[in-house]
Design a protein around this motif. Structure first.
Motif, PDB file in Angstrom:
ATOM      1  N   ASP A 107       0.832  -1.211   0.000  1.00 49.11           N
ATOM      2  CA  ASP A 107       0.000   0.000   0.000  1.00 49.11           C
ATOM      3  C   ASP A 107       0.863   1.256   0.000  1.00 49.11           C
ATOM      4  O   ASP A 107       0.535   2.243  -0.671  1.00 49.11           O
ATOM      5  N   ARG A 110       2.398   1.712  -3.463  1.00 47.10           N
ATOM      6  CA  ARG A 110       1.367   2.171  -4.395  1.00 47.10           C
ATOM      7  C   ARG A 110       1.058   3.661  -4.166  1.00 47.10           C
ATOM      8  O   ARG A 110       0.912   4.420  -5.137  1.00 47.10           O
ATOM      9  N   ALA A 111       0.985   4.074  -2.923  1.00 47.53           N
ATOM     10  CA  ALA A 111       0.713   5.484  -2.616  1.00 47.53           C
ATOM     11  C   ALA A 111       1.823   6.381  -3.159  1.00 47.53           C
ATOM     12  O   ALA A 111       1.560   7.477  -3.678  1.00 47.53           O
ATOM     13  N   GLU A 114       1.447   6.616  -7.019  1.00 46.22           N
ATOM     14  CA  GLU A 114       0.317   7.473  -7.379  1.00 46.22           C
ATOM     15  C   GLU A 114       0.663   8.941  -7.152  1.00 46.22           C
ATOM     16  O   GLU A 114       0.319   9.811  -7.977  1.00 46.22           O
TER      17      GLU A 114
END
Length: 243
Positions: A107, A110-111, A114
């Motif tokens: 996570d 991924r953050a 992004e």
């Protein structure tokens, strides 16, 4: 009927601080400009007390300077001050990377990806607000994962001094190349390579130290007080703070 609760004065002080800090970083309150608590209070829709407290805090953080009974003004951009702040922030981010990489999960990676995609898009469209926000979001993944509150507080305190320079130089080659450095940082984090993540972090923040010389200014003239008070200067636009 539900009892009314007193308004939290500390909250008003913090709102005044946030508004004034952001105005200084954006350049709405220009380096060297004189500020008056009464004028600022009127534009913020607050009383003078929380504005005075906010200005005192900004003075501690190097964003304003005061001479008793004479003036309060926004500090000018000084190379040494910006370099010192960037060096402190760099060391804090290096520590965050070293501590956080072993703790990051999918996570977090991924953050970061992004956030960097938003950063790159903002740079391409010359949207400085969105670019700096995305940059903060990317690095904040590591800061949060580190779990070090003292580290986070130090970064929060000194980053505004650096952001003033970044805004002035936004769009330079160094700014545009940051997305590629971010990619390298993310790949190091994804690989669990803390030392490489620290090396890339060092490269990112040292670039800002070197940019400090490009944003310095000559010392502004000393303000000449008006009879019975401080000199008058045009005030920036503020949105009244919601009480």
């Amino acid at each position: 009927m539900e009892a009314l609760r007193p308004v939290n004065r500390t909250l008003l002080r913090d709102r005044a601080y946030d508004a004034l800090r952001d105005a200084i970083v954006r350049g709405d309150l220009a380096p060297g400009s004189v500020v008056k608590d009464a004028d600022l209070a009127e534009r913020l829709g607050l009383s003078r007390a929380p504005v005075r407290e906010a200005l005192a805090r900004l003075g501690d953080e190097g964003l304003v300077e005061s001479k008793p009974q004479s003036y309060t003004r926004v500090t000018r951009l000084v190379s040494r001050v910006v370099r010192d702040a960037a060096a402190v922030v760099r060391v804090m981010h290096e520590l965050a990377a070293r501590t956080a990489v072993p703790l990051l999960g999918p996570d977090g990676i991924r953050a970061m990806r992004e956030a960097n995609a938003r950063f790159a898009a903002a740079v391409r469209s010359a949207d400085v607000e969105a670019a700096l926000r995305a940059d903060d979001e990317l690095h904040d993944v590591l800061v949060r994962a580190s779990g070090n509150h003292a580290l986070a507080a130090t970064i929060t305190r000194y980053t505004p001094l650096i952001r003033r320079v970044e805004r002035r130089l936004f769009g330079d080659a160094g700014s545009c190349g940051s997305a590629a450095l971010h990619d390298r940082l993310i790949e190091a984090c994804a690989a669990g390579d803390a030392e490489e993540a620290v090396r890339v972090t060092t490269e990112i923040w040292r670039a800002l130290e070197h940019l400090a010389d490009d944003a310095t200014e000559p010392a502004p003239p000393r303000p000449s007080p008006e009879p019975g008070g401080q000199p008058s200067v045009p005030a920036p636009e503020f949105r009244p703070q919601d009480r």
